[in-house]
Design a protein around this motif. Sequence first.
Motif, short mmCIF file in Angstrom:
data_model
loop_
_atom_site.label_atom_id
_atom_site.label_comp_id
_atom_site.label_asym_id
_atom_site.label_seq_id
_atom_site.Cartn_x
_atom_site.Cartn_y
_atom_site.Cartn_z
N SER A 15 19.88 52.82 -3.12
CA SER A 15 19.12 52.91 -1.87
C SER A 15 17.91 53.83 -1.91
O SER A 15 17.40 54.24 -0.87
CB SER A 15 20.05 53.33 -0.73
OG SER A 15 20.93 54.35 -1.14
N THR A 16 17.42 54.16 -3.11
CA THR A 16 16.25 55.03 -3.18
C THR A 16 14.94 54.26 -3.32
O THR A 16 13.86 54.85 -3.26
CB THR A 16 16.37 56.02 -4.34
OG1 THR A 16 16.56 55.29 -5.57
CG2 THR A 16 17.52 56.99 -4.12
N GLN A 17 15.03 52.95 -3.51
CA GLN A 17 13.80 52.17 -3.66
C GLN A 17 14.07 50.69 -3.37
O GLN A 17 15.23 50.27 -3.25
CB GLN A 17 13.24 52.30 -5.08
CG GLN A 17 14.18 51.81 -6.17
CD GLN A 17 13.67 52.12 -7.57
OE1 GLN A 17 12.83 53.00 -7.77
NE2 GLN A 17 14.18 51.40 -8.55
N ARG A 21 16.55 50.59 -0.41
CA ARG A 21 15.94 51.52 0.55
C ARG A 21 15.62 50.80 1.86
O ARG A 21 15.90 51.32 2.96
CB ARG A 21 14.66 52.11 -0.05
CG ARG A 21 13.83 52.93 0.93
CD ARG A 21 12.54 53.44 0.29
NE ARG A 21 11.64 54.00 1.29
CZ ARG A 21 10.80 53.28 2.02
NH1 ARG A 21 10.74 51.94 1.85
NH2 ARG A 21 10.01 53.85 2.90
N LEU A 36 23.78 56.86 1.63
CA LEU A 36 23.01 56.35 0.50
C LEU A 36 23.74 56.66 -0.80
O LEU A 36 24.41 57.69 -0.92
CB LEU A 36 21.63 57.02 0.47
CG LEU A 36 20.84 57.06 1.78
CD1 LEU A 36 19.66 58.02 1.65
CD2 LEU A 36 20.37 55.67 2.15
N LYS A 43 15.34 61.76 -4.90
CA LYS A 43 14.93 60.53 -4.23
C LYS A 43 15.87 60.21 -3.07
O LYS A 43 15.44 59.70 -2.02
CB LYS A 43 14.91 59.37 -5.23
CG LYS A 43 13.78 59.46 -6.25
CD LYS A 43 13.77 58.24 -7.16
CE LYS A 43 12.61 58.30 -8.14
NZ LYS A 43 12.58 57.11 -9.04
N VAL A 47 14.71 59.62 0.94
CA VAL A 47 15.06 58.49 1.81
C VAL A 47 15.86 58.97 3.01
O VAL A 47 15.66 58.51 4.14
CB VAL A 47 15.84 57.42 1.02
CG1 VAL A 47 16.26 56.28 1.95
CG2 VAL A 47 15.00 56.88 -0.12
#
Length: 260
Positions: A15-17, A21, A36, A43, A47
């Motif tokens: 869930s960091t990109q 995300r 997350l 990172k 978020v």
Amino acid sequence: MDLKLNNKNALVCGSTQGIGRATALALAAEGANVTLVARNEEKLKAVLAELPNDRKHNYIVADFSNPIELQEKVVTFIEKEHGFHILVNNTGGPKSGGILTASLEAFEHAFTMHLKCNHLLAQATIPFMKTEGFGRIINIISTSVKEPIPGLGVSNTIRGAVGNWSKTLSVEVAEFGITVNNVLPGFTDTERLTEIIKIKATNENRSIEDMAEIMKNYTPAKRFAKPEETANVITFLASEIAGYVNGINVPVDGGRTKSL
């Protein structure tokens, strides 16, 4: 629509990109409490800071190359904090390359990162879902589940395994109010797509810009998806109003996949 996600707890992997995300943000916007999961703590914190501050969100630092440790960290979190109504299984795809030259290690690594982690996370989260009479497991896979993609030999193989694992699980847990579905993103404007474009451009001796335009033209929509567009479909599947949608593959690909 009111998706009725208030007071629902969601665990969003990778869930960091990219799609992960975007999914975390979309679920939080609909009222869910989001936890997350990724390996990069800085990172994750970034978020986390983007999520609404009117409720409690959190994060877990874990590496998907170590599924047992991942499961242990999630189980510990559940014991100390709360269980999860929603599990979004998502992690970076296997490296590009043909299947004939793929090593056994590549298959084993991809199997661990995807199927093993999905399985252990499901085992960790489903007991709480059963007590709540509500659960949503959404696996982010690939359109290769329907049509293998040239140059993604390992990915095509492992994604198919995840798809069949998901269908099998959906049958076993449906009576408890739990659904299990797969979202199949097409070409989505993420870091992984950028990597694939670069590799294809090099292999075909084209510029990155030319290769990107060629790939856009593979799709009837003539563009790449935004991560948010895929996240919106995931959020719908996570909701109460999608309660009778179970055990299916949902392509979000602008019409590129030719099979029904």
